[in-house]
Scaffold this active site. Structure first.
Site, PDB file in Angstrom:
ATOM      1  N   HIS A   1      36.074  49.304  39.863  1.00  0.00           N
ATOM      2  CA  HIS A   1      36.891  49.874  38.783  1.00  0.00           C
ATOM      3  C   HIS A   1      36.605  51.350  38.547  1.00  0.00           C
ATOM      4  CE1 HIS A   1      37.976  45.811  36.680  1.00  0.00           C
ATOM      5  NE2 HIS A   1      38.493  45.930  37.887  1.00  0.00           N
TER       6      HIS A   1
ATOM      7  N   TYR B   1      44.778  53.079  49.330  1.00  0.00           N
ATOM      8  CA  TYR B   1      44.723  53.393  47.911  1.00  0.00           C
ATOM      9  C   TYR B   1      44.941  54.890  47.690  1.00  0.00           C
ATOM     10  CZ  TYR B   1      42.410  48.792  47.569  1.00  0.00           C
ATOM     11  OH  TYR B   1      42.098  47.462  47.650  1.00  0.00           O
TER      12      TYR B   1
ATOM     13  N   ILE C   1      45.837  38.307  40.030  1.00  0.00           N
ATOM     14  CA  ILE C   1      46.159  38.488  38.616  1.00  0.00           C
ATOM     15  C   ILE C   1      47.396  39.359  38.420  1.00  0.00           C
ATOM     16  CG2 ILE C   1      44.673  40.525  38.395  1.00  0.00           C
ATOM     17  CD1 ILE C   1      45.355  37.825  35.698  1.00  0.00           C
ATOM     18  N   ALA C   2      47.745  40.170  39.407  1.00  0.00           N
ATOM     19  CA  ALA C   2      48.812  41.164  39.243  1.00  0.00           C
ATOM     20  C   ALA C   2      50.175  40.578  38.850  1.00  0.00           C
ATOM     21  CB  ALA C   2      48.944  42.011  40.501  1.00  0.00           C
TER      22      ALA C   2
ATOM     23  N   ASP D   1      33.178  38.206  33.770  1.00  0.00           N
ATOM     24  CA  ASP D   1      34.560  37.777  33.991  1.00  0.00           C
ATOM     25  C   ASP D   1      35.200  37.225  32.722  1.00  0.00           C
ATOM     26  OD1 ASP D   1      36.773  37.110  35.993  1.00  0.00           O
ATOM     27  OD2 ASP D   1      36.428  35.192  35.010  1.00  0.00           O
TER      28      ASP D   1
ATOM     29  N   LYS E   1      39.997  44.225  32.805  1.00  0.00           N
ATOM     30  CA  LYS E   1      38.698  43.984  32.201  1.00  0.00           C
ATOM     31  C   LYS E   1      37.830  43.208  33.194  1.00  0.00           C
ATOM     32  CE  LYS E   1      38.402  40.183  31.697  1.00  0.00           C
ATOM     33  NZ  LYS E   1      38.386  39.102  32.725  1.00  0.00           N
TER      34      LYS E   1
ATOM     35  N   ARG F   1      43.885  46.973  51.173  1.00  0.00           N
ATOM     36  CA  ARG F   1      43.086  47.284  52.364  1.00  0.00           C
ATOM     37  C   ARG F   1      43.690  46.647  53.605  1.00  0.00           C
ATOM     38  NH1 ARG F   1      37.347  45.151  50.759  1.00  0.00           N
ATOM     39  NH2 ARG F   1      38.700  43.507  49.984  1.00  0.00           N
TER      40      ARG F   1
END
Length: 466
Positions: free
Chosen positions: A105, A84, A40-41, A207, A123, A63
């Site tokens: 999240h 991260y 999605i980025a 989702d 979201k 990761r």
């Protein structure tokens, strides 16, 4: 014909935006780091930031270091961090985008906040409402901005829908129903996708179901009084009055042997815990209603939508394509509908249908002049854009990136994170010494969305995500 070519050009520009001229801003662009090489980025922040003078994606961590390197090279990201933690501790990262699986999240958004970063979190905000409340409590404690990435809330088409809804309303002709849907065609998402993982807080309602939930909440707020983002409206009391009348889920099913063996769709008791589709009927209080009116709201969400018929002889199911739609109905039968509220820059249509069946249609690829009228300001419960902001090719995500940048900048100039939403009055503006974002989704409403998700899952018998 010319309009078709113009529209095709805008779609192209949304995917390959022009690089802006050197910034005349009074600040350096915010340097954004991405947690994870998520699919999605690119659509959410990487491509939209290319045409922004206020924010640029400068780093990524994943990761899998090899995947992170490939992702960075593919998208022109300058720096890769090995973990991260390393990205969150970096001095050359101002803000963080968290597109990790739902179940991660809370952990990584709070870690970012505790490391002094402002966060744009995908979201749904968390696995459940309690986690959402915990996340915002940590953000308040550390005085940081956290915004849930409900990108459609920032597009002018939704604000135009709100204008026409508000225009049709009168005390004698109130809102009596709202319906919203988000149905993904079957086969679009693989059965091995993390969306179908219970440990990662997956499911259709989590989702795509949060879209229709948040949309019906928005429509009811537009019909009410005083329920503006950033105001002193009591979102918690409003949420406590929301009832789930009924809810039904279709359990996830698969013939993929690897998925069956992995058992990620099972809950802690070893029972099926993932929905591939969920529908629900809610009663949502109208803010400020003297009669304490509640509006029936229907939501539908599916990650596997197929037509009822199959291909003859072969027996194959045919995927069904339907555009995400929200429809509000008034007492006299007037309907106000927005088709494709999720991706309106590609196509959308706002239709107002009178009781006699006459229709008027509208579009708003950029801020409409209606948004600056008194009625438009009243309808804009999350705020609005000035007519000079935006281009016809700006996507929902591009408007969201603009708002996030302006919200963080307002915070840096002295506005408290809870006040970066636009003011509801001149007195309210006094709390915003550093300015505000023209459009914003209130953290408290993000909590309400998750509370609705919990209530719906409990009603289906699946139980809320943990």
């Amino acid at each position: 014909m010319a309009s078709i070519f113009s529209h095709m050009k805008n779609v192209y520009l949304s995917m390959s935006p022009p690089i802006p001229a050197p910034s005349e801003n009074d600040h350096e662009p915010l340097r954004m780091g991405i947690l994870g090489a998520a699919n999605i980025a690119p659509n959410a922040v990487i491509v939209p930031s290319k045409s922004s003078t206020g924010l640029e994606v400068t780093s990524v961590a994943a990761r899998d270091s090899k995947r992170a390197e490939e992702f960075a090279k593919s998208h022109g990201i300058a720096k890769v961090y090995g973990s991260y933690d390393a990205l969150l501790k970096a001095d050359d990262v101002d803000v963080v985008y968290n597109p990790l699986p739902n179940g991660l999240h809370l952990k990584w958004t709070t870690e970012a906040v505790m490391n002094g970063k402002d966060v744009l979190c995908e979201k749904p905000l968390a696995s459940n409402a309690q986690q959402a409340r915990e996340m915002f409590a940590v953000a308040r404690e550390h005085n940081r901005v956290v915004l849930e990435a409900f990108h459609y809330r920032f597009h002018p088409s939704l604000h135009e829908f709100a204008y026409h809804l508000r225009k049709a309303l009168t005390p004698e002709n109130p809102l009596v129903g709202v319906k919203a849907s988000m149905m993904v065609p079957g086969g679009f998402i693989k059965d091995s996708d993390i969306r179908f993982s219970y440990p990662l807080a997956g499911g259709a309602l989590m989702d795509c179901g949060v879209y229709p939930i948040s949309t019906v909440l928005y429509a009811v707020r537009v019909a009410g009084e005083g329920a503006r983002a950033g105001s002193n409206f009591d979102f918690a009391t409003w949420s406590s009055g929301i009832e789930v009348v009924n809810a039904d889920s279709v359990l996830f099913s698969t013939s993929d042997k690897k998925v069956l063996e992995a058992k990620a769709y099972l809950n802690a008791r070893g029972e099926p815990g993932i929905d591939e589709a969920t529908s629900a009927r809610l009663l949502v209080p109208v803010p400020g209603s003297p009669a304490r009116q509640k509006v029936p709201c229907e939501i539908s969400a599916s990650l596997k939508t197929y037509r009822d018929t199959k291909i003859p002889l072969l027996g194959w199911r045919v995927p069904k394509l339907s555009l995400p739609t929200v429809e509000a109905t008034l007492k006299d039968g007037t309907k106000v509908e927005l088709v494709n509220y999720i991706a309106p820059s590609i196509y959308h249509c706002i239709t107002v249908t009178s009781p006699s069946g006459q229709q008027q249609q509208y579009k708003a690829y950029t801020p409409s002049p209606n948004s600056s009228t008194d009625l438009g300001v009243t309808a804009a419960v999350d705020g609005k854009w000035e007519p000079t902001v935006g281009k016809p090719w700006w996507t929902t995500y591009r408007y969201m990136v603009e708002a996030f940048d302006l919200g963080v900048q307002a915070f840096k100039r002295g506005t408290a994170p809870m006040f970066v939403a636009p003011p509801s009055s001149a007195d309210d503006a006094k709390n915003r010494k550093g300015g505000w974002a023209p459009v914003w989704m209130d953290n408290r409403e993000s909590e309400v969305v998750m509370e609705c998700v919990d209530k719906i899952y409990e009603k289906t018998g699946l139980g809320k995500r943990i």
